[in-house]
Scaffold this active site. Structure first.
Site, PDB file in Angstrom:
ATOM      1  CB  VAL A  23      -0.996   0.065   1.196  1.00 53.46           C
ATOM      2  CG1 VAL A  23      -2.018  -1.053   1.103  1.00 53.46           C
ATOM      3  CG2 VAL A  23      -0.279   0.049   2.527  1.00 53.46           C
ATOM      4  CD  GLU A  24       4.302   2.619   3.445  1.00 50.62           C
ATOM      5  OE1 GLU A  24       5.183   3.490   3.354  1.00 50.62           O
ATOM      6  OE2 GLU A  24       4.164   1.908   4.472  1.00 50.62           O
TER       7      GLU A  24
END
Lengths: 322, 322
Positions: free
Chosen positions: B134-135
């Site tokens: 998610v980064e």
């Protein structure tokens, strides 16, 4: 001449090519060797001593007619955060000294104090102007002691010197002022560059730094303060017109004639006018004059402008103020 | 109650009186014992390594769709010089992480990295977000290596790691980013105060500092970073509503449930919103909530305001920027 350049060119290009198209980090590495990095403030002084020093620094009680403080000629407040902008500063009764008042920012990095180096430490320096007749003009150490004993905040003396039966002396005052001055460490973009952040300096400023090193300015202006580490004759190649004999007046040694302390160039853009006599109003002229008198070269305008750009990067990025 | 105050009052006044009407230097002395002073930037990293780290920090090549750099969630440029201002930061494809992005300023002073302390060093931290789905969401170490090998400035890798046959790895990238991050040391008015310049803090800020120490905030927020030196449960006195189990998720140790790293409060006024979940928008509320959840007290508005004033003095006085 031209063929010599042609022969030597590969030698000059080689170091550039060998570290890639961006010679930034190599320039940092070289610059770190020449200048090092600024030391941290020492925490050896007690808060009580520093606090007393601050009160004394801004106090007018130390001048004979209560018109002047240390901060009058060496301002560190927001008003003018480095020097007073005067060629030579007016003393308590308006008389001018002979020499330009230097900034006290980073002054602890100087190996000697005053233009002629007659004091070795900040402590010895701080006592000087108080009894100098054209500066704060106090008549005697006893008169200073009387002022200290009765000034507002005089109770800070026993707090700063708890084991001392009589702390109200000019030497104690000087020790406190020196402790306060040791906290004046600045930070500028050149520091960031020295840590490895190449882009902290623009291309022009980096060219200026490279020129500053290659032309020989760093023979004298080296170390983390970019100066402040040696004495040098002004006009060593081409004579500089001055009646001030500098360090000779202290040592009477003929080899010290026209010799002065090499000043730090940290915050130099904030400390006009320049030289021991404060005779030069602007930085480009100062660079030209130094190149001529100290290095024997007529510096090219492009080099001068690059070096001036570099020197402007030595201004503190901290909001200075008291 | 009132008679107890009457009885105890002389005890409280005594330390104030014993150091004179201005308790400033005594406060500095105490504060120095609790917090110490910020260490200097270490010069152990080569300029080549720092320079590579800077390029990587601002490069979007490390995110799967080339939309994000380290600086996206941890901005250090003039735009927003500390954090992104988001409760939780959007990743490469817009998905939000669960936890608030901390500032990287002075991050080298943290004893562990991430809110849950799952990385011990800046090097270990820097590699984390690159492959976090998610980064920056890079799919594999091999994919990262391929990006590093072909990115602009890829020639900085052999310059930074001259003795390494294959420097194009995520670990090498992380080492360079960490070296760059180690240069992010800030300077603020509290530093000046710690050196002994009492008046660097206003009366209100000093009252806030004294309150910060006397109320017990310094049980956790101590050391030169004012935090960053221990783990602590959030809601240790009054439970804090959160579904995030913090360090427990790393160690599976029940005693680590709801335990997080105590953040540094340097530059805290620049790093809203607050707490691991970024749920608190402003500093006064953050102070009230901490007092309630960690210390079990309903802080008085006057104390809260004084502490907020003190915390605002922890904002860098350097012009931050890249």
């Amino acid at each position: 001449m031209r063929s010599a350049v042609r022969l030597l060119l590969p030698l000059f290009l080689f170091p550039l090519l060998s570290c890639g198209p961006d010679s930034g980090p190599a320039l940092v590495a070289k610059s770190r060797r020449v200048f090092g990095t600024l030391p941290r403030i020492s925490a050896k002084d007690t808060p009580q001593l520093v606090h007393l020093g601050r009160e004394l620094y801004f106090s007018r009680e130390l001048s004979v007619n209560r018109r002047q403080s240390c901060n009058s000629c060496h301002p560190i407040d927001a008003r003018r955060p480095s020097t007073d902008g005067e060629a030579t500063s007016p003393g308590a009764d308006g008389q001018r000294g002979r020499r330009n008042s230097p900034t006290v920012l980073n002054a602890d990095l100087n190996f000697a104090m005053f233009w002629d180096g007659r004091a070795r430490t900040l402590e010895q320096q701080a006592a000087g102007p108080i009894m100098n007749p054209v500066e704060m003009a106090m008549p005697s150490a006893a008169a200073v002691a009387a002022r200290l004993r009765t000034m507002p905040d005089h109770e800070l003396f026993p707090a700063a010197f708890p084991n001392d039966p009589d702390p109200y002396t000019i030497d104690h005052a000087a020790r406190a002022i020196a402790a306060f001055e040791r906290t004046f460490r600045t930070h500028d973009r050149f520091d960031d560059f020295q840590w490895g952040n190449v882009s902290a300096l623009s291309w022009k400023e980096r060219r200026g730094l490279a020129r500053f090193m290659s032309l020989g300015c760093t023979s004298c202006h080296n170390g983390p303060a970019i100066g402040g580490r040696q004495f040098q004759r002004i006009g060593i190649v081409n004579p500089y017109p001055t009646s001030d004999h500098g360090r000779f007046e202290v040592t009477k040694n003929p080899s010290d004639d026209f010799v002065f302390k090499v000043p730090s160039l940290r915050n130099v853009a904030l400390t006009a006018p320049y030289f021991h006599d404060g005779s030069v109003r602007d930085l480009p002229t100062a660079v030209e004059r130094m190149a001529w008198h100290q290095l024997g070269i007529r510096i090219k305008p492009a080099d001068r402008d690059d070096i001036v750009a570099f020197l402007k990067a030595l201004s503190s990025t901290d909001r200075l103020g008291s």
